[in-house]
Design an enzyme around this catalytic site. Structure first.
Site, mmCIF file in Angstrom:
data_model
loop_
_atom_site.group_PDB
_atom_site.id
_atom_site.type_symbol
_atom_site.label_atom_id
_atom_site.label_comp_id
_atom_site.label_asym_id
_atom_site.label_seq_id
_atom_site.Cartn_x
_atom_site.Cartn_y
_atom_site.Cartn_z
ATOM 1 N N SER A 109 0.829 -1.197 0.000
ATOM 2 C CA SER A 109 0.000 0.000 0.000
ATOM 3 C C SER A 109 0.876 1.265 0.000
ATOM 4 O O SER A 109 1.736 1.402 -0.862
ATOM 5 C CB SER A 109 -0.923 -0.063 1.229
ATOM 6 O OG SER A 109 -1.953 0.850 1.119
ATOM 7 N N ARG B 267 -12.141 6.559 9.310
ATOM 8 C CA ARG B 267 -11.683 5.173 9.379
ATOM 9 C C ARG B 267 -12.712 4.221 8.776
ATOM 10 O O ARG B 267 -12.367 3.254 8.098
ATOM 11 C CB ARG B 267 -11.416 4.800 10.841
ATOM 12 C CG ARG B 267 -10.887 3.402 11.026
ATOM 13 C CD ARG B 267 -9.619 3.221 10.241
ATOM 14 N NE ARG B 267 -8.974 1.944 10.507
ATOM 15 C CZ ARG B 267 -7.896 1.539 9.859
ATOM 16 N NH1 ARG B 267 -7.352 2.311 8.937
ATOM 17 N NH2 ARG B 267 -7.348 0.389 10.130
ATOM 18 N N ASP C 5 -8.409 -6.829 -4.690
ATOM 19 C CA ASP C 5 -8.030 -5.467 -4.287
ATOM 20 C C ASP C 5 -8.574 -4.477 -5.315
ATOM 21 O O ASP C 5 -8.062 -4.378 -6.425
ATOM 22 C CB ASP C 5 -6.502 -5.379 -4.212
ATOM 23 C CG ASP C 5 -6.006 -4.019 -3.739
ATOM 24 O OD1 ASP C 5 -6.822 -3.081 -3.619
ATOM 25 O OD2 ASP C 5 -4.794 -3.897 -3.487
ATOM 26 N N HIS D 174 -7.944 -5.240 -0.498
ATOM 27 C CA HIS D 174 -6.652 -4.589 -0.378
ATOM 28 C C HIS D 174 -5.875 -5.078 0.851
ATOM 29 O O HIS D 174 -4.656 -5.195 0.830
ATOM 30 C CB HIS D 174 -6.875 -3.075 -0.299
ATOM 31 C CG HIS D 174 -5.622 -2.292 -0.125
ATOM 32 N ND1 HIS D 174 -4.586 -2.336 -1.027
ATOM 33 C CD2 HIS D 174 -5.222 -1.461 0.855
ATOM 34 C CE1 HIS D 174 -3.617 -1.551 -0.609
ATOM 35 N NE2 HIS D 174 -3.961 -1.015 0.530
ATOM 36 N N ASP D 175 -6.585 -5.363 1.920
ATOM 37 C CA ASP D 175 -5.933 -5.772 3.164
ATOM 38 C C ASP D 175 -5.287 -7.150 3.097
ATOM 39 O O ASP D 175 -4.629 -7.566 4.054
ATOM 40 C CB ASP D 175 -6.941 -5.751 4.309
ATOM 41 C CG ASP D 175 -6.895 -4.438 5.063
ATOM 42 O OD1 ASP D 175 -5.925 -3.682 4.871
ATOM 43 O OD2 ASP D 175 -7.823 -4.170 5.840
#
Lengths: 214, 377
Positions: free
Chosen positions: B151, B220, B317, B350-351
């Site tokens: 990232s 967040r 992602d 993405h994580d």
């Protein structure tokens, strides 16, 4: 054309790959298209000091290759070959894949641009067992090299040794070496066929140069 | 991202680690930032794991992302509840093997705004990397076996490879991009607006007063959605309700996904500074390797690089989709760089780069091993 084939390391199980490896000069740059789990590249790296890159579509195989310390790109060979500069490689290898390519003319042209030489191997469709099946059963033939049904085969191109020779002539490139081989069931052992090649060979392996017209 | 911090289930850990500090750019020798502002003195926290070998050929620089920090793996004390953010990857016998390699991880500048607030100049990924370079100079490191990060950490990896090509032997950019898409900038902007719309934000001057916790929590929540995927959320939550059998017909958290996001938002404010969120997301939006190093061309941007690359993307992602990784791979190929690329099948969005993934560990381990052997030849 009738070169003695050195016995290669036990690492290289497939006979056709042993033939191809014997053609590669030490310390050269090689691109292996459809490199699978990287057996040939690893062999060439360890035994011939070759700088190699592989292209492979399947994620699990790409991961295996990279974990072995090889440089491999996940992607489609038809697209991936377009990014390289001219003559980036001494050899580009297209092993047992040509029969699955949609646009062989276009691909061969790309390969001859990015490589000084191109090695192509493919199953020979004029093997006697195939000819006999068509003649006697009247159905689409199958054998150990081409084991699929007509409706599920990835092998969309029907190529014979004669067809390929004509193809190279039409494309204006030169055949520098040509070997017809006959392999056993697992392709692990084999021998070079020099008599009645078109009938007896299971695979043809060709080393192609750019030729006069290019 | 750091929701995933967990003890390694194998129980293997690098053990106790210590946070250290390095101060540089003391006035008048302050650092001139990309914005032309001056910054100094600068103090960055860093941690090291494993030991430096004699010929200093085993250095791995790990670069953290938005909500990470210098605490990459291990524990600060025996009673520590949680290990560092990449415990599953970094440690003895792991993907990045601390028995073999000397791992360095530092905080990025912009990760601690107290007490500057909005008086702090806007920093860029390039500025962060120059600060890391100052740390490595201080530690006497001249060659880095590999720079690794995902990232925003991956952006730093790319920046390192083109800014200091003679130092970087190999580079592993994970789940990253050479520049944000409009989509990525858009989500960052929504998150920033959430913070700046909080009355407590007070133009960044909230230290010693009530903090903009509502805004940061909302930021967040937005960010967190972009790190997941449709499939991940369908599997994890579906339309399941939270502790109830029917709708409440009010605006409480009915669905599990609502409850989860509220929880993640609230948890985040305890450990993260709202201004840092603004600065770091801005730096990631500004990052543009083509503009900075290639006159607008991705190929030209990599012309200076010499590292061997391992580029990795993840199928689900959608924040940094595979096409962006493929574009950098293409540019690397055009520059005759040695590059490997794998698109790992992962459902977690993405994580995925932060989650336990045997394939990712094996890939990184093999790639590092190869570079280690070839560097020492």
């Amino acid at each position: 054309m009738k070169q003695p084939i050195q016995k290669q390391s036990a690492d290289l199980k497939r006979f056709d790959l042993q033939v191809i490896a014997s053609w590669i000069k030490p310390d050269s740059r090689v691109l292996d298209l459809g490199c699978g789990e990287g057996d040939l590249l690893l062999y060439l790296k360890q035994n011939k000091g070759v700088t190699g890159t592989g292209i492979e579509n399947r994620e699990s195989k790409v991961a295996l290759c990279i974990a072995k310390g090889l440089s491999v790109l996940q992607g489609d060979i038809n697209e991936e070959v377009l990014d390289y500069q001219e003559n980036t490689f001494d050899y580009v290898i297209l092993s047992q894949t040509l029969q699955q390519v949609y646009y062989p003319e276009r691909l061969l042209k790309s390969l001859l641009a990015i490589g000084r030489k191109v090695i192509v191997s493919f199953p020979n469709f004029s093997h006697w067992s195939i000819r006999m099946q068509v003649l006697l059963t009247g159905m689409a033939p199958k054998n150990e090299q081409l084991p699929y049904e007509w409706y599920n085969t990835p092998n969309i191109r029907v190529i014979t040794l004669k067809d390929f020779r004509k193809f190279t002539r039409d494309q204006g490139c030169t055949v520098l070496k040509e070997v017809a081989i006959n392999t056993n069931h697992h392709d692990t052992q084999g021998h070079i066929v020099s008599f009645l090649q078109d009938w007896r060979a299971t695979y043809g392996i060709f080393l192609i140069g750019k030729g006069d017209r290019q | 991202m750091s929701e995933y911090i967990e003890h390694d289930t194998d129980g293997v850990s690098v053990g106790l680690v210590e946070k250290k500090f390095f101060t540089f750019a003391d006035p008048p020798e302050t650092m001139i930032l990309e914005s032309n502002a001056r910054l100094g003195p600068i103090t960055i926290a860093y941690e090291t794991l494993g030991s430096l070998n004699e010929d200093r050929s085993n250095v791995i620089l790990v670069l953290h992302a938005l909500s990470g920090d210098s605490h990459v793996a291990g524990y600060y004390s025996k009673d520590d509840q949680k290990p560092g953010w990449w415990e599953i990857m970094v440690g003895p016998g792991k993907g990045i093997d601390t028995d073999k390699y000397f791992v360095i991880c530092s905080n990025i500048i912009g990760s601690c705004m107290d007490p500057y607030g909005f008086d702090f100049p806007v920093v860029t990924i390039g500025d962060m990397v120059r600060a890391q370079k100052a740390l490595l100079d201080h530690l006497g490191i001249k060659k880095i076996l590999s720079v690794v990060g995902g990232s925003i950490g991956g952006m730093q990896v790319l920046e390192w490879a083109v800014r200091y090509p003679d130092m970087v032997v190999s580079a592993i950019p994970l789940a990253t991009t050479t520049r944000h898409s409009a989509l990525a900038i858009a989500f960052n902007e929504v998150a920033r607006q959430a913070i700046m719309a909080d009355p407590n934000w007070n133009k960044g001057k909230y230290y010693g007063a009530a903090k903009p916790n509502l805004g940061l929590a909302l930021a967040r929540m937005v960010g967190h959605v972009t790190y997941l995927s449709d499939e991940a959320m369908r599997r994890k939550f579906g339309r399941r309700l939270q502790n109830k059998n029917d709708f409440s017909f009010n605006f409480d958290a009915d669905f599990q996904v609502e409850s989860y996001l509220r929880y993640q938002g609230q948890k985040f404010v305890d450990r993260f500074d709202a201004n840092s969120f603004l600065y770091i997301t801005k730096a990631s939006d500004y990052f543009d390797l083509r503009r900075q190093h290639g006159n607008g061309s991705e190929t030209e941007a990599f012309a200076k690089a010499k590292a061997r690359f391992l580029v990795i993307s993840f199928t689900s992602d959608w924040l940094y989709p595979t096409y962006q990784s493929k574009a950098m791979v293409k540019a690397m190929k055009k520059n005759n760089l040695d590059v490997s690329f794998c698109e790992i099948e992962a459902e977690w969005g993405h994580d995925a780069f932060l989650l336990r993934n045997e394939r990712l560990s094996v890939l990184i381990n093999g790639f590092l091993e190869r570079n280690f052997i070839e560097l020492r030849k």
